[in-house]
Design an enzyme around this catalytic site. Sequence first.
Site, PDB file in Angstrom:
ATOM      1  N   SER A 168       0.831  -1.205   0.000  1.00 18.54           N
ATOM      2  CA  SER A 168       0.000   0.000   0.000  1.00 18.54           C
ATOM      3  C   SER A 168       0.872   1.265   0.000  1.00 18.54           C
ATOM      4  O   SER A 168       1.628   1.490  -0.944  1.00 18.54           O
ATOM      5  CB  SER A 168      -0.956  -0.034   1.192  1.00 18.54           C
ATOM      6  OG  SER A 168      -1.950   0.947   1.073  1.00 18.54           O
ATOM      7  N   ASP A 267      -9.824  -4.697  -4.741  1.00 19.93           N
ATOM      8  CA  ASP A 267      -9.122  -3.515  -4.239  1.00 19.93           C
ATOM      9  C   ASP A 267      -9.395  -2.317  -5.145  1.00 19.93           C
ATOM     10  O   ASP A 267      -9.238  -2.407  -6.367  1.00 19.93           O
ATOM     11  CB  ASP A 267      -7.611  -3.806  -4.192  1.00 19.93           C
ATOM     12  CG  ASP A 267      -6.810  -2.673  -3.586  1.00 19.93           C
ATOM     13  OD1 ASP A 267      -7.404  -1.701  -3.077  1.00 19.93           O
ATOM     14  OD2 ASP A 267      -5.565  -2.771  -3.631  1.00 19.93           O
TER      15      ASP A 267
END
Length: 324
Positions: A168, A267
Amino acid sequence: MASITKEVEKELIPFVRLYKDGSVERLGNSPYVPPSPQDTETGVSSKDITISQDPSISARLYLPKLNQPLHQKLSILIYFHGGGFCIESAFSSDHQRYLNSLVSQAQVVAVSVEYRLAPEHLLPIAYEDSWAALQWVASHFIDDNVVNKEPWLINHGHFNRVFLGGDSAGANIVHNIALRAGVEGLHGGVRITGAFLTHPFFWGLKPVGSEYTAEREKGLAYSIWNLVYPSAPGGIDNPMINPFSPGTPSLAGLGCSRLLVTVSEKDRLRDRGIMYYNAVKESEWKGEVELIEVEGEGHAFQILDCGTENANNLIKRLASFLLK
């Protein structure tokens, strides 16, 4: 005595709450856990070290169980945790479990960097801390005057096999310091063998793929970036968050030889990750790039749901990349 209720100035759910007295409450942190002399499940040892006191940069180091305790050389992984640049830690329980598994399977010495977090320390501080940590690792190769010299790196680090990794926001950091390494180089001429980016945090003003279009400036990714880097030139199209905006450094300058990008079907950052993979592949970069997409999973599942079948499979793929 009456309780005193602090007045909230700003909050970003589920990440942080800022109070008018200057204090910060982190809502999304997983619990702190201490390092372990030897993890019962994997045999991995870990310890916490100080990289720099001013600025304050620390790390958790990991060492797998060794067949030759005195002389065995292992690849080095410098890892950067996720959390939107404002939560989580190298000392958190979820990253501890994840890295114990990865280090055991990949047989690497890992340095999980504890960079300073926003909003107390706004970007680009996290990038600078991460770069300083990478250079500190590299300085062990030839520099006899290393501050806070680390025996695990000296005794077991293979400096011809240095990797970067992150999830991330940490994957965003990997991208940005790999570009910087391509321009500035590392101490002792150390080169980065490879880098993996799991669910990289990239965004931009204009939607791509299946990204939402309505009220885009009120979305979570946009709000996080404004919180952690309010003075970013170009805002959400700053090159550090949007590597596809006009005037960004060429991806051909990435300072590593191999690259692995992983995305997940559910996602919201998926399409940007695929776009990044394609952009690297189509650039003049001379390395090898690979994409892994996991169906049925969401953001950072390999950490948040560590131990599930899909998480275990992805960790095996990451380990294979580091072993190659």
